[in-house]
Structures are given as C-alpha cells and as structure tokens.
Design a protein around this motif. Structure first.
Motif, PDB file in Angstrom:
ATOM      1  N   PHE A  12     -13.237   7.562   2.409  1.00 34.21           N
ATOM      2  CA  PHE A  12     -13.104   6.250   3.039  1.00 34.21           C
ATOM      3  C   PHE A  12     -13.788   5.179   2.191  1.00 34.21           C
ATOM      4  O   PHE A  12     -13.251   4.077   2.009  1.00 34.21           O
ATOM      5  CB  PHE A  12     -13.686   6.263   4.456  1.00 34.21           C
ATOM      6  CG  PHE A  12     -13.603   4.932   5.139  1.00 34.21           C
ATOM      7  CD1 PHE A  12     -12.392   4.461   5.626  1.00 34.21           C
ATOM      8  CD2 PHE A  12     -14.725   4.136   5.289  1.00 34.21           C
ATOM      9  CE1 PHE A  12     -12.302   3.228   6.240  1.00 34.21           C
ATOM     10  CE2 PHE A  12     -14.643   2.901   5.903  1.00 34.21           C
ATOM     11  CZ  PHE A  12     -13.430   2.445   6.385  1.00 34.21           C
ATOM     12  N   ALA A  13     -14.962   5.493   1.651  1.00 33.06           N
ATOM     13  CA  ALA A  13     -15.674   4.528   0.814  1.00 33.06           C
ATOM     14  C   ALA A  13     -14.858   4.187  -0.436  1.00 33.06           C
ATOM     15  O   ALA A  13     -14.776   3.017  -0.837  1.00 33.06           O
ATOM     16  CB  ALA A  13     -17.046   5.079   0.434  1.00 33.06           C
ATOM     17  N   ARG A  14     -14.250   5.210  -1.052  1.00 33.82           N
ATOM     18  CA  ARG A  14     -13.405   4.967  -2.227  1.00 33.82           C
ATOM     19  C   ARG A  14     -12.206   4.101  -1.870  1.00 33.82           C
ATOM     20  O   ARG A  14     -11.839   3.187  -2.601  1.00 33.82           O
ATOM     21  CB  ARG A  14     -12.917   6.292  -2.807  1.00 33.82           C
ATOM     22  CG  ARG A  14     -13.969   7.062  -3.562  1.00 33.82           C
ATOM     23  CD  ARG A  14     -13.455   8.390  -4.071  1.00 33.82           C
ATOM     24  NE  ARG A  14     -12.235   8.255  -4.853  1.00 33.82           N
ATOM     25  CZ  ARG A  14     -11.336   9.211  -5.002  1.00 33.82           C
ATOM     26  NH1 ARG A  14     -11.522  10.382  -4.440  1.00 33.82           N
ATOM     27  NH2 ARG A  14     -10.260   9.021  -5.731  1.00 33.82           N
ATOM     28  N   ALA A  20     -10.750  -3.502  -1.680  1.00 37.75           N
ATOM     29  CA  ALA A  20     -11.500  -4.725  -1.979  1.00 37.75           C
ATOM     30  C   ALA A  20     -11.253  -5.187  -3.415  1.00 37.75           C
ATOM     31  O   ALA A  20     -11.111  -6.388  -3.670  1.00 37.75           O
ATOM     32  CB  ALA A  20     -12.988  -4.485  -1.739  1.00 37.75           C
ATOM     33  N   SER A  21     -11.191  -4.234  -4.348  1.00 42.94           N
ATOM     34  CA  SER A  21     -10.978  -4.613  -5.748  1.00 42.94           C
ATOM     35  C   SER A  21      -9.595  -5.233  -5.969  1.00 42.94           C
ATOM     36  O   SER A  21      -9.400  -5.998  -6.904  1.00 42.94           O
ATOM     37  CB  SER A  21     -11.167  -3.411  -6.669  1.00 42.94           C
ATOM     38  OG  SER A  21     -10.095  -2.497  -6.536  1.00 42.94           O
ATOM     39  N   ARG A  22      -8.654  -4.918  -5.099  1.00 42.91           N
ATOM     40  CA  ARG A  22      -7.307  -5.474  -5.201  1.00 42.91           C
ATOM     41  C   ARG A  22      -7.083  -6.631  -4.221  1.00 42.91           C
ATOM     42  O   ARG A  22      -5.971  -7.126  -4.069  1.00 42.91           O
ATOM     43  CB  ARG A  22      -6.272  -4.371  -4.953  1.00 42.91           C
ATOM     44  CG  ARG A  22      -6.182  -3.410  -6.115  1.00 42.91           C
ATOM     45  CD  ARG A  22      -5.219  -2.297  -5.818  1.00 42.91           C
ATOM     46  NE  ARG A  22      -4.829  -1.519  -6.956  1.00 42.91           N
ATOM     47  CZ  ARG A  22      -5.611  -0.880  -7.803  1.00 42.91           C
ATOM     48  NH1 ARG A  22      -6.908  -0.970  -7.684  1.00 42.91           N
ATOM     49  NH2 ARG A  22      -5.137  -0.162  -8.799  1.00 42.91           N
ATOM     50  N   ARG A  23      -8.166  -6.990  -3.517  1.00 44.86           N
ATOM     51  CA  ARG A  23      -8.125  -8.065  -2.519  1.00 44.86           C
ATOM     52  C   ARG A  23      -7.053  -7.798  -1.464  1.00 44.86           C
ATOM     53  O   ARG A  23      -6.236  -8.666  -1.133  1.00 44.86           O
ATOM     54  CB  ARG A  23      -7.937  -9.417  -3.180  1.00 44.86           C
ATOM     55  CG  ARG A  23      -9.118  -9.784  -4.043  1.00 44.86           C
ATOM     56  CD  ARG A  23      -9.080 -11.215  -4.431  1.00 44.86           C
ATOM     57  NE  ARG A  23     -10.368 -11.516  -5.059  1.00 44.86           N
ATOM     58  CZ  ARG A  23     -10.529 -12.411  -5.979  1.00 44.86           C
ATOM     59  NH1 ARG A  23      -9.508 -13.119  -6.392  1.00 44.86           N
ATOM     60  NH2 ARG A  23     -11.714 -12.635  -6.486  1.00 44.86           N
ATOM     61  N   LEU A  24      -7.037  -6.570  -0.971  1.00 40.00           N
ATOM     62  CA  LEU A  24      -6.130  -6.162   0.096  1.00 40.00           C
ATOM     63  C   LEU A  24      -6.947  -5.666   1.273  1.00 40.00           C
ATOM     64  O   LEU A  24      -8.088  -5.224   1.118  1.00 40.00           O
ATOM     65  CB  LEU A  24      -5.216  -5.018  -0.366  1.00 40.00           C
ATOM     66  CG  LEU A  24      -4.244  -5.297  -1.500  1.00 40.00           C
ATOM     67  CD1 LEU A  24      -3.600  -3.991  -1.961  1.00 40.00           C
ATOM     68  CD2 LEU A  24      -3.185  -6.284  -1.059  1.00 40.00           C
ATOM     69  N   THR A  25      -6.337  -5.702   2.454  1.00 42.15           N
ATOM     70  CA  THR A  25      -6.982  -5.062   3.601  1.00 42.15           C
ATOM     71  C   THR A  25      -6.700  -3.559   3.523  1.00 42.15           C
ATOM     72  O   THR A  25      -5.774  -3.118   2.823  1.00 42.15           O
ATOM     73  CB  THR A  25      -6.425  -5.614   4.929  1.00 42.15           C
ATOM     74  OG1 THR A  25      -5.041  -5.270   5.025  1.00 42.15           O
ATOM     75  CG2 THR A  25      -6.609  -7.127   5.022  1.00 42.15           C
TER      76      THR A  25
END
Length: 79
Positions: A12-14, A20-25
């Motif tokens: 889940f953390a990955r 987040a790195s792709r600016r997606l939910t």
C-alpha cells in the motif's frame, strides 16, 4: 461500484507513493492498473514442470530392506 481491497502495508505504501509521484489519486491509479490488466495480453501458460531429479546414493541401505514397507517406516518414526 465500491469494493474493498486488503493490501499488505508495504505494498500500500508503494502504491500510494507511486500515485503521488504521478499526481494521481489512488482511485485513478488503481483503475488504470485494472484496465491495463484486463486489456493487455493474457498471461502465457508456463510449460509443464519436469520431474525433479533426486540425488542417488549407491551402497548398502542404512536400514534393513524389510523395513522399507509402510509399516516398517512408520515403526521407525515412532518414539
């Protein structure tokens, strides 16, 4: 439709960091992954596994041959 997924904490953390790195939910990222999985090529079947080759020892057996029956082997395992 709503559903519940149970993921191990490290996974889940990955996943969260990847989103987040792709600016997606998380919802957007998971939907993309599911669609890619369904639209992609089906997994190829693995070839059947070959029988394992077990080591072989030459020489006399450490137990008498008559004890190699099921009942003989079970008697060796009893305390």
């Amino acid at each position: 439709m709503r559903t519940t997924l149970e993921l191990p904490d490290p996974l889940f953390a990955r996943l969260k960091a990847h989103a987040a790195s792709r600016r997606l939910t998380l919802k957007q990222l998971l939907r993309t992954y599911v669609e890619q999985g369904l639209d992609g090529e089906p997994p190829t079947q693995r070839p059947p596994r070959a029988a394992a080759t077990l080591p072989r020892m030459d020489g006399p057996l450490p137990i008498p041959e008559e004890q190699l029956s099921n009942s003989g082997l079970f008697s060796l395992m009893e305390p």
